[in-house]
Design an enzyme around this catalytic site. Structure first.
Site, PDB file in Angstrom:
ATOM      1  N   SER A 116       0.831  -1.188   0.000  1.00  0.00           N
ATOM      2  CA  SER A 116       0.000   0.000   0.000  1.00  0.00           C
ATOM      3  C   SER A 116       0.876   1.252   0.000  1.00  0.00           C
ATOM      4  CB  SER A 116      -0.940  -0.048   1.206  1.00  0.00           C
ATOM      5  OG  SER A 116      -1.924   0.954   1.129  1.00  0.00           O
ATOM      6  N   ASP A 241      -9.017  -5.426  -5.376  1.00  0.00           N
ATOM      7  CA  ASP A 241      -8.587  -4.302  -4.546  1.00  0.00           C
ATOM      8  C   ASP A 241      -9.516  -3.116  -4.784  1.00  0.00           C
ATOM      9  OD1 ASP A 241      -7.270  -2.155  -3.331  1.00  0.00           O
ATOM     10  OD2 ASP A 241      -5.295  -2.959  -3.802  1.00  0.00           O
TER      11      ASP A 241
END
Length: 359
Positions: A116, A241
């Site tokens: 991330s 995602d």
């Protein structure tokens, strides 16, 4: 610069203590006046993992212990909770702090991995200090032109910040595998509760990292800079995602001439939900460019690529360095663990190196 200091921590394990996975020791460092969480364990070539927004090294411990079992000295670094950049405009500060943490630990070269927001930080470090990077592993990383466009959209339409926050919350809640694996759900919940309590007790600490991600400069030029050096890049991304689109991962792999690994049915924080999948992906990648890059690094350190793991560890984590001192005490020979079957399946796609063949 203020000298780095550290506080003795405690051991963490990814599973129960009867498991043969390496233990990890958790510590708090003070580097340049900033407090940073670090977890260290295993033996071998260093693999540094920069954690994602809202996450800490504690939540990655199960995955990290399995990565250590593949032959790495894993180092998890949590810089986003360090309290810097309260104005939300200093993501480059987090990148510099990550480099300073590695300096204090004595990590000269490593496989850099980032999840991330951590993926953005290791990309920045690789772009500006390529000599430190053995290979780059981007896991659902906040990089790529589509991500940059999303960030610009949020900047133009501030109410959309709430939408992005809802998506992140939905993805995070979906991480706990209640229906699929009650045992894993219980373990992850035990690890997550102290993290959640910490965020709720001081929510203002999240504004700096969050706003920094939104106001950061474009990541695409950093990826283009990484592509100028023959650094192997693997981009691992979940196709479900909700936070960072899969298109961003494709762009990152295309720009760097890397390999895209698409994890099917996986959300943004899938590596927390199933600690078996990422280590399995890494074991597979070690049969290709990642393994070749690690072998080159060992050779450049003056060792035979087939040298024992202890010799590799001594070369990359010399006695007296914090990297060696912070690791848990040697527990002696232990039976080899039996890996569980990964929950997720994945497919791999190789992208051509921009501008021609690799150097």
């Amino acid at each position: 610069m203020l000298p780095g200091t550290w506080e003795p921590g405690r051991d963490m394990v990814g599973t129960d203590r009867t498991a043969a996975y390496p233990r990890l020791a958790q510590h708090r460092l003070t580097v340049d006046g900033r407090r940073v969480g670090v977890a260290v364990g295993g033996q071998g070539l260093p693999l540094v993992l920069a954690s994602g927004l809202l996450l800490t090294d504690r939540l990655y411990v199960q995955t990290l212990s399995r990565l250590a079992a593949t032959g790495f000295r894993v180092v998890a670094v949590d810089v986003a909770g360090s309290g810097i950049s309260d104005d939300g405009r200093g993501l480059d500060e987090y990148g510099r702090l990550l480099g300073r943490v590695l300096d204090e630990l004595g990590v000269e070269r490593a496989v850099l991995a980032g999840h991330s927001l951590g993926g953005r930080l290791v990309t920045e470090l690789a772009a500006h200090s390529p000599e430190r990077v053995v290979a780059l592993l981007l896991v659902d990383a906040s990089v790529g032109a589509p991500w940059d466009s999303l960030v610009r959209l949020v900047g133009w339409a501030p109410p959309s910040v709430g939408v992005l926050g809802v998506m992140l919350l939905a993805d995070t809640l979906g991480t706990v595998p209640l229906a699929r694996d009650l045992g894993q759900a219980a373990k992850l919940s035990r690890l997550a509760v102290p993290v959640v309590v910490g965020h709720l007790s001081a929510p203002w600490r999240l504004f700096g990292p969050g706003l920094s991600a939104l106001y950061a400069a474009a990541s695409a030029p950093l990826l283009d800079r990484v592509a100028l050096r023959p650094t192997p890049v693997a981009v691992v991304h979940g196709d479900c995602d909700l936070v960072v689109p899969l298109a961003a991962a494709r762009d990152a792999a295309r720009r760097t001439g890397g390999e895209l690994v698409v994890v099917h049915g996986a959300t943004h924080s899938w590596l927390l939900q199933d600690p078996e999948t990422l280590p399995a992906v890494v074991r597979e990648l070690l049969d290709g460019d990642l393994g070749a890059a690690c072998a080159r690094a060992v050779l450049e350190a003056g060792l035979d690529p087939a040298a024992p793991l202890a010799a590799v560890d001594a070369a990359f984590a010399p006695a007296g360095t914090l990297l060696r001192l912070l690791g848990p005490p040697d527990q002696g020979p232990r039976p080899a663990p039996t890996p569980r079957q990964p929950h997720y399946a994945w497919t791999r796609t190789r992208f051509p190196v921009p501008g021609g063949s690799p150097a």
